[in-house]
Scaffold this active site. Structure first.
Site, PDB file in Angstrom:
ATOM      1  N   LYS A  54       0.841  -1.202   0.000  1.00  0.00           N
ATOM      2  CA  LYS A  54       0.000   0.000   0.000  1.00  0.00           C
ATOM      3  C   LYS A  54       0.877   1.254   0.000  1.00  0.00           C
ATOM      4  O   LYS A  54       0.611   2.217  -0.722  1.00  0.00           O
ATOM      5  CB  LYS A  54      -0.926  -0.004   1.230  1.00  0.00           C
ATOM      6  CG  LYS A  54      -2.052  -1.030   1.104  1.00  0.00           C
ATOM      7  CD  LYS A  54      -2.849  -1.212   2.393  1.00  0.00           C
ATOM      8  CE  LYS A  54      -3.855  -2.359   2.231  1.00  0.00           C
ATOM      9  NZ  LYS A  54      -4.645  -2.651   3.419  1.00  0.00           N
ATOM     10  N   GLN A  98      -4.561  -1.548   9.664  1.00  0.00           N
ATOM     11  CA  GLN A  98      -4.509  -2.847   8.991  1.00  0.00           C
ATOM     12  C   GLN A  98      -5.127  -3.917   9.881  1.00  0.00           C
ATOM     13  O   GLN A  98      -4.800  -4.026  11.063  1.00  0.00           O
ATOM     14  CB  GLN A  98      -3.042  -3.187   8.640  1.00  0.00           C
ATOM     15  CG  GLN A  98      -2.870  -4.452   7.835  1.00  0.00           C
ATOM     16  CD  GLN A  98      -3.490  -4.379   6.434  1.00  0.00           C
ATOM     17  OE1 GLN A  98      -3.563  -3.323   5.804  1.00  0.00           O
ATOM     18  NE2 GLN A  98      -3.967  -5.514   5.943  1.00  0.00           N
ATOM     19  N   ASP A 121     -10.963   3.238   4.255  1.00  0.00           N
ATOM     20  CA  ASP A 121     -11.288   1.806   4.162  1.00  0.00           C
ATOM     21  C   ASP A 121     -12.801   1.596   4.081  1.00  0.00           C
ATOM     22  O   ASP A 121     -13.262   0.510   3.718  1.00  0.00           O
ATOM     23  CB  ASP A 121     -10.792   1.084   5.425  1.00  0.00           C
ATOM     24  CG  ASP A 121      -9.554   0.237   5.181  1.00  0.00           C
ATOM     25  OD1 ASP A 121      -9.388  -0.238   4.049  1.00  0.00           O
ATOM     26  OD2 ASP A 121      -8.781   0.048   6.136  1.00  0.00           O
TER      27      ASP A 121
END
Ligand code: GUN
Length: 302
Positions: A54, A98, A121
């Protein structure tokens, strides 16, 4: 029939080229370039790889990324304090924690701490609610990537039978909602579904996100179906495979995504898209009005 293999790497690369152009326009107007904060708790090897990918993708398109690593035994409050600092930081337009988190963490609490305006997200309750009623600002990246792949291949969704295998909050549930918004007829199967094949065989489009290698065999797939494999599994000999028997199903499907090189690169590209969209929203001062929203309230158990 031999399926067309959908090239997720190429589609993801074209989206990244568009990302570069959007960032150039932000900067040309004198705006702050987009910034993404990535929080990793613990040292899960797969999460380390995802976070590295990422951050590399951010650098490639001109997003500034900031990484925060905490040991697995960190106190949850320390992470919450860190997120609150990032919520107030004008350089940061997106915050990503994460997953998975260590078992001692209250994931819902962590996700609710992230400002809904920086929730790239799409996991914050406010954004999940937006997804349910339509018109969400930050669609979750993996299902967003699947949708982009289907649109890129001009695969119609309206009135199609779509079967989603896997009911996770990250992929299966948001995927089903997004497909419903495109007027598909959606069924969701999960680990407790009896006789999975009786559902999958009806699918015009089959999206599989179960995390089980070889879960989907050719006899479970209708001839001409579109098969999207979201699974990422590592076999005993270190090979990356999806949830679908690729060789067998490719002989029967009309389209299929490979693993690796299918959905995976799209997830990362959609994170970049959401981060840029967030930066543009901040620059337009177009934020949610959360005056009456109290993220610290605990949710009543039914
Ligand atoms: N773990 C697996 N997929 C994801 C994702 O899309 N976002 C985050 N934050 N963690 C993940």
């Amino acid at each position: 029939m031999t399926a067309k293999i959908i090239d997720g790497i190429a589609v993801a690369a074209s989206i990244r080229a568009e990302c570069r152009d959007r960032i150039a326009q932000i900067v040309a107007k004198g705006g702050t370039p987009p910034g993404l904060a990535v929080i990793l708790v613990g040292s899960d090897p797969a999460s380390q790889v995802y976070v590295r990918n990422k951050m590399r993708a951010c650098a490639e398109v001109g997003i500034r990324s900031y990484r925060f690593d905490y040991p697995a035994d960190v106190d949850q409050q320390t992470v919450i304090d860190g997120i609150e600092e990032l919520n107030a930081d004008p350089k940061v337009h997106g915050i990503l924690v994460q997953l998975p988190l260590p078992p001692s963490f209250d994931i819902a609490r962590i996700l609710r701490t992230i400002s809904a305006d920086k929730d790239v997200d799409g996991f914050h309750l406010y954004n999940v609610g937006g997804l349910v009623v339509g018109g969400t600002v930050f669609p979750p990246c993996t299902p967003y990537g699947v949708l982009k792949l289907l649109q890129h291949e001009k695969i119609p969704l309206e009135g199609k039978n779509v079967v989603v295998v896997g009911a996770s909050n990250i992929v299966g549930k948001p995927m089903a909602l997004m497909l419903m918004h495109h007027e598909a007829t959606v069924s969701i199967c999960h680990a407790k579904t009896k006789d999975l094949a009786q559902f999958t065989i009806l699918a015009d489009i089959l999206v599989v996100a179960a995390g089980k290698p070889n879960l989907i065999l050719p006899q479970m797939v209708r001839t001409g179906a579109v098969v999207i494999d979201v699974g990422i599994n590592r076999t005993a000999d270190g090979k990356l495979v999806g949830d679908v028997d690729f060789e067998g199903v490719a002989k029967k499907a009309s389209y299929i995504t490979p693993v690796p090189g299918g959905v995976g690169p799209m997830t990362v590209s959609m994170l970049l898209v959401n981060t840029i969209a967030s930066c543009e929203r901040w620059q337009r001062h177009e934020l949610f009005d959360l005056t009456n929203y109290r993220p610290r309230l605990e949710i009543a158990q039914p």
